[in-house]
Motif scaffolding. Structure first.
Motif, PDB file in Angstrom:
ATOM      1  N   ASP A 129      -0.803   6.466  -2.686  1.00 41.56           N
ATOM      2  CA  ASP A 129      -0.692   5.972  -1.311  1.00 41.56           C
ATOM      3  C   ASP A 129      -2.023   5.334  -0.903  1.00 41.56           C
ATOM      4  O   ASP A 129      -3.036   6.030  -0.783  1.00 41.56           O
ATOM      5  CB  ASP A 129      -0.330   7.141  -0.385  1.00 41.56           C
ATOM      6  CG  ASP A 129      -0.038   6.693   1.041  1.00 41.56           C
ATOM      7  OD1 ASP A 129      -0.425   5.573   1.415  1.00 41.56           O
ATOM      8  OD2 ASP A 129       0.575   7.482   1.784  1.00 41.56           O
ATOM      9  N   ARG A 181      -2.543   3.544   1.914  1.00 43.95           N
ATOM     10  CA  ARG A 181      -2.664   3.251   3.342  1.00 43.95           C
ATOM     11  C   ARG A 181      -4.025   3.725   3.856  1.00 43.95           C
ATOM     12  O   ARG A 181      -4.486   4.814   3.520  1.00 43.95           O
ATOM     13  CB  ARG A 181      -1.543   3.941   4.128  1.00 43.95           C
ATOM     14  CG  ARG A 181      -0.198   3.260   3.948  1.00 43.95           C
ATOM     15  CD  ARG A 181       0.905   4.014   4.660  1.00 43.95           C
ATOM     16  NE  ARG A 181       1.130   5.322   4.039  1.00 43.95           N
ATOM     17  CZ  ARG A 181       2.065   6.174   4.438  1.00 43.95           C
ATOM     18  NH1 ARG A 181       2.861   5.855   5.439  1.00 43.95           N
ATOM     19  NH2 ARG A 181       2.212   7.334   3.827  1.00 43.95           N
ATOM     20  N   ARG A 221       2.903  -6.339   5.767  1.00 38.33           N
ATOM     21  CA  ARG A 221       2.112  -5.342   6.499  1.00 38.33           C
ATOM     22  C   ARG A 221       0.807  -5.048   5.757  1.00 38.33           C
ATOM     23  O   ARG A 221      -0.270  -4.970   6.349  1.00 38.33           O
ATOM     24  CB  ARG A 221       2.919  -4.045   6.631  1.00 38.33           C
ATOM     25  CG  ARG A 221       2.191  -2.935   7.402  1.00 38.33           C
ATOM     26  CD  ARG A 221       2.768  -1.564   7.082  1.00 38.33           C
ATOM     27  NE  ARG A 221       2.568  -1.184   5.706  1.00 38.33           N
ATOM     28  CZ  ARG A 221       3.544  -0.904   4.845  1.00 38.33           C
ATOM     29  NH1 ARG A 221       4.796  -0.974   5.217  1.00 38.33           N
ATOM     30  NH2 ARG A 221       3.260  -0.562   3.596  1.00 38.33           N
ATOM     31  N   THR A 222       0.923  -4.915   4.414  1.00 39.40           N
ATOM     32  CA  THR A 222      -0.260  -4.642   3.598  1.00 39.40           C
ATOM     33  C   THR A 222      -1.252  -5.798   3.700  1.00 39.40           C
ATOM     34  O   THR A 222      -2.455  -5.588   3.904  1.00 39.40           O
ATOM     35  CB  THR A 222       0.158  -4.428   2.134  1.00 39.40           C
ATOM     36  OG1 THR A 222       1.098  -3.344   2.072  1.00 39.40           O
ATOM     37  CG2 THR A 222      -1.041  -4.114   1.256  1.00 39.40           C
ATOM     38  N   ASP A 270       0.823  -1.214   0.000  1.00 39.97           N
ATOM     39  CA  ASP A 270       0.000   0.000   0.000  1.00 39.97           C
ATOM     40  C   ASP A 270       0.851   1.255   0.000  1.00 39.97           C
ATOM     41  O   ASP A 270       0.410   2.329  -0.388  1.00 39.97           O
ATOM     42  CB  ASP A 270      -0.966  -0.009   1.194  1.00 39.97           C
ATOM     43  CG  ASP A 270      -0.269  -0.215   2.539  1.00 39.97           C
ATOM     44  OD1 ASP A 270       0.978  -0.334   2.563  1.00 39.97           O
ATOM     45  OD2 ASP A 270      -0.979  -0.274   3.558  1.00 39.97           O
ATOM     46  N   ASP A 287       6.957  -4.766   3.768  1.00 36.85           N
ATOM     47  CA  ASP A 287       5.905  -3.880   3.225  1.00 36.85           C
ATOM     48  C   ASP A 287       4.706  -4.707   2.759  1.00 36.85           C
ATOM     49  O   ASP A 287       3.550  -4.348   3.003  1.00 36.85           O
ATOM     50  CB  ASP A 287       6.449  -3.065   2.035  1.00 36.85           C
ATOM     51  CG  ASP A 287       7.449  -2.000   2.448  1.00 36.85           C
ATOM     52  OD1 ASP A 287       7.281  -1.425   3.532  1.00 36.85           O
ATOM     53  OD2 ASP A 287       8.386  -1.741   1.665  1.00 36.85           O
TER      54      ASP A 287
END
Lengths: 287, 157
Positions: A207, A209, A240-241, A141, A237
Motif C-alpha cells: 500500500d 498511499r 487519483r495516484t 498506489d 485509481d
C-alpha cells in the motif's frame, strides 16, 4: 511462414537475491536504452512477446523481459522447502534491482504491469536516480479488493482454472480472441499459490498511499497508462495516484484492460509508442 | 430440449414484475425473457456443457428482486423457474439489477459492466450463499450468463 524464427533470445542469468543465487530466465531483443519489462502477478514474461519482437522499438531499446522467481522458467530458489510463497515490497524491489545489476544495465527504463506497475511506483519513491524513466501500466498506489484471494489456492478448487476465470473479466472485450486466450493461458500455467503469493504484495504489503507524493519526476520521468476496462486498477485509481505526483504523465487507454501488452498488442502499441519515442528523444537531448 | 423449461412468456407470467407498471418494466421484462432463453442457448453450446460436466447445482440467478431458480445437472440447466420454489434449497445466488443485466448483454459492454465480478464490485450485483460451485465453475457461469448477449440488444430494441 513455417520456419520463421522470432528475434528475441532467451537465456538464464544467475542473480544474487537475498544472499542466495537465483537462476533467472530472461528474453531480450534490440540494442540501445535498456528497457526492463515486468509481468503481472501469477503470470510470466511471455506477456511481453509482442513488444520484444517489435522491430521499430528494438532499434532504440534493448528490450528485456524476465520471469520472476517461481514464475515461468525461473524456478524457486534451491532453498525453497515448499513453504507458502509470499512476495513482499522489499523482496520485489530487491529482485528488480539485483537483476538490473547482474546484467550491468546502465540507467534502464523499467516498465511494469499490475503488480509490476505498483512496484514501479516504489522504485520511483526510493530509487529514482537509478532509472532513466519508469512506466507503470495498470498502476495505482492502492486498489480496493474485489475478491477473496483464498480461492486462488485450495485443494478443492482448480487453481489454474479459477485464477484464469477471475482475471478473464479484466480483459477488454474488443481484443483479438487468440490474444485474450493466450493471456489467460499464462494464468492457467502458474504454480500453485504463486498468484496468491504475488497478491500478498498487492493487497497487504504494497500500500503506497501517502508515499507517492514523494516521487520527484525531475529525477526520473514517470508515465502511467491504464486500460479503460480494468476494474481492478481502475482509471480513477490511476488518476487519483497521478494527481498526487507532480509531473506524472497519465494516459487512459481505450479498448484495453488489465493486460494491455498481451490482450491486444496492436492497440497497446498505439499508446506505448509515443511514450517510448519521448524517452528516446530525451536521451538524445541529454547526450 | 430438456424437460422443465418455461417459455419466456411463461417465466414472465409467473413473475410479479409482469404486474408492475413502471418505466423500467420494459427492461425488467426483457431481462426475464432473456433469462428464459438461456437453457436453450446452452443446449446449442456443447463446449460449455462439457466444461460444466461435473456440475450439479441448485442456484438462484437473475434480477435482484425476482431471481430464477436454476437446476443444473451435468452442466445442463434442466429446470429454470421463478424463485422461490416451495422448500427447494439452493447453494448460491448471483443476482444483479435489471439495468446491470441489460448492460452486461450489450454486444460491446461498457467498462465496468462487462463482467460478473465487475458488477459485484460496483454494487450492481451480489453473490450470496455457498460460493464453492460458483468458484469451481467461474468461467462456466460467466459464459452461461453471457449467452443472451448475442440476442439481447436486438430483442430489447
Amino acid at each position: 511462414m513455417s520456419g520463421y524464427v522470432e528475434p528475441m533470445i532467451g537465456r538464464y542469468v544467475h542473480v544474487d537475491i537475498g544472499a542466495e543465487m537465483h537462476r533467472i530466465y530472461f528474453e531480450e531483443n534490440g540494442t540501445g536504452i535498456p528497457l526492463v519489462c515486468l509481468h503481472t502477478a501469477g503470470s510470466d514474461a511471455r506477456q511481453w512477446r509482442h513488444l520484444l519482437a517489435d522491430a521499430e522499438f528494438a532499434k532504440h531499446f534493448r528490450i528485456i523481459a524476465f520471469d520472476m522467481p517461481w514464475h515461468g522458467k525461473s524456478n524457486p530458489p534451491a532453498s525453497w522447502n515448499g513453504d507458502e510463497y509470499q512476495l513482499t515490497t522489499a523482496r520485489y524491489t530487491e529482485t528488480i534491482r539485483a537483476f538490473c545489476k547482474a546484467l550491468k544495465l546502465d540507467k534502464p527504463v523499467v516498465m511494469g504491469c499490475s503488480i509490476g506497475g505498483r512496484i514501479v511506483l516504489n522504485l520511483a519513491i526510493d530509487h529514482a536516480a537509478e532509472f532513466r524513466a519508469l512506466i507503470g501500466l495498470e498502476a495505482a498506489d492502492f486498489q480496493a479488493p474485489w475478491y477473496d484471494t483464498t480461492w486462488l489456492n485450495r485443494p478443492d478448487v482448480h487453481g489454474g482454472e479459477v485464477c484464469a476465470a477471475l482475471v478473464s473479466g479484466l480483459i477488454a472485450p474488443q481484443g483479438p480472441q487468440a490474444a485474450r486466450t493466450e493471456t489467460l493461458w499464462g494464468y492457467k500455467q502458474g504454480g500453485p499459490g504463486v498468484f496468491k503469493g504475488d497478491l500478498y504484495f498487492y493487497r497487504v504489503d504494497g500500500d503506497l498511499r501517502g508515499r507517492v507524493e514523494n516521487i520527484d519526476t525531475d529525477v526520473c520521468p514517470l508515465f502511467l497508462l491504464t486500460g479503460e476496462y480494468d476494474f481492478s486498477c481502475t482509471p480513477e485509481d490511476t488518476k487519483r495516484t497521478a494527481a498526487a505526483i507532480r509531473g506524472a504523465h497519465v494516459t487512459i487507454m481505450e479498448q484495453l484492460g488489465h493486460f494491455p501488452m498481451s490482450e491486444n498488442p496492436e492497440q497497446f502499441r498505439r499508446y506505448i509508442a509515443p511514450v517510448l519515442a519521448q524517452i528516446v528523444a530525451s536521451a538524445k537531448v541529454t547526450a | 430440449m430438456t424437460a422443465g423449461f418455461r417459455s419466456p412468456d411463461a417465466v414472465i407470467a409467473e413473475n410479479p414484475l409482469e404486474r408492475m407498471s413502471s418505466a423500467s418494466n420494459a427492461t425488467d421484462n426483457a431481462v426475464l425473457k432473456a433469462f428464459a432463453t438461456i437453457p436453450a442457448l446452452l443446449e446449442q453450446a456443447p463446449e460449455l456443457i462439457v466444461r460444466g460436466r461435473f456440475l450439479d447445482c441448485e442456484c438462484l440467478l437473475g434480477p435482484t428482486g425476482h431471481p430464477l431458480h436454476a437446476s443444473i445437472r451435468a452442466g445442463r440447466i434442466v429446470d429454470l423457474t421463478s424463485a422461490p420454489v416451495l422448500m427447494r434449497s439452493w447453494r448460491f445466488a448471483y443476482r444483479a439489477s435489471p439495468a446491470a443485466w441489460a448492460a452486461y448483454w450489450q454486444p460491446a459492454p461498457r467498462p465496468g459492466w462487462h463482467d460478473l465480478l465487475a458488477l459485484t464490485k460496483r454494487g450492481e450485483a451480489a453473490i450470496e450463499g455457498d460460493l464453492h460451485p460458483f468458484m469451481t465453475h467461474l468461467q462456466y457461469f460467466k459464459d452461461v450468463l453471457a449467452l443472451p448477449r448475442q440476442h439481447f440488444a436486438v430483442a430489447a430494441s
